[in-house]
Scaffold this active site. Sequence first.
Site: not given
Length: 406
Positions: A248, A363, A137, A21, A217, A245, A189
């Site tokens: 965003k 990811t 989950s 990255r 999101h 959050t 996301s």
Amino acid sequence: MDYNHIFAGKVETLREEGRYRVFAPLERICGNFPRAIYTSPTGNRKEVTVWCSNDYLGMGQNRTVLDAMHNALDLYGSGAGGTRNISGTHKLHVDLETSLADLHNKESALVFSSGYVANEGALSTLLKLLGNAIVFSDAMNHASMIHGMKSSGVEKRVFRHNDLEHLEELLKAEDPNRPKIIAFESVYSMEGDIAPIEQICELADKYNCFTYLDEVHAVGLYGPRGGGVAEERGLLDRIDMIEGTFGKAYGLMGGFITGKTATVDAVRSYASGFIFTTSLPPAVLAGALASVEYLKTSQIERMRAKRNAANLKSLLDQNRLPYMQGESHIVPLIIGDATCCKMVTDILLDHHNIYVQPINYPTVPRGAERMRLTATAAHSQQDIENFVNILRDLYSANHIYNFKRA
């Protein structure tokens, strides 16, 4: 033992796999979002258009928000001065938490230093306090949620992404008297899809489960007041705890939870990530409060963002570009190979002044590498048309259609 050599070897492995990255230094231009100044590794500077920002509504440069932050900085100074428990609680914390509780029609709210800390702290604490609990989950849940579940030490059952039949199968198999939490997100996301919230709530009622919904999101962007997908679908009263959050659609930083007073107070009293972290500074709190209150009434930004997302998808469809067909504003454009994904994003940046970050493993799964595109409220129709035309040519010239399609 050469420790540095070991670590260097691990980094080199990422390079060989095309997963290393690279940070792109960006200076956002106030009043001209989504433009930014990019500084290359050689020191060259140029203006680029950002196509992967989480500032979905451009609130990071909204004048109401900026004025509130300037005013707070002049009135209160820069720092918080401590943790929430030791001199770091400001009246702005109280006002912001009152506003957030109102946003979600809940009794109480609690502000954290980030959405990650909110998820880890809330989930780990609730699960530990329940005792002998099981958490269910979604397979695509965010790393912060997974961290919280792991930290709790309780048993975890993972259900296939948005798969109601699999979730019920797992719920049926457990002791009906054990405490259970179903943890899931509204907007995912990396997939761009939305959870079947109402049906999950029905299963929660049927099997006596606590519902924990991550709306990071979605808050600000969905619902008549920006309360998220649960508000948009009239389901706020069906969710026991909502996490969100400011980083965003609200255009700042920080996280929060809302729920019943006793539940939120339990998290406040037991969560280490909350107790031992310096609290957010007054300027950030003032900006977050201004952004939340502004988006409770303004519809312009939400309308523009949704219109632009729809236009982007329509043009991608017309050009047969392989994106994942989710309901949300997030548009994952599939490439399916880490090296190719990095190559395409480098070409976009170097030759077309477009910045998109490649999304690779871990990811997303290997073979599902992608560009995660976001058409914000600030993008123009011309921005969208130009971008899609460039993508069409890049996909064709580099034979990206040979890779895995959505």
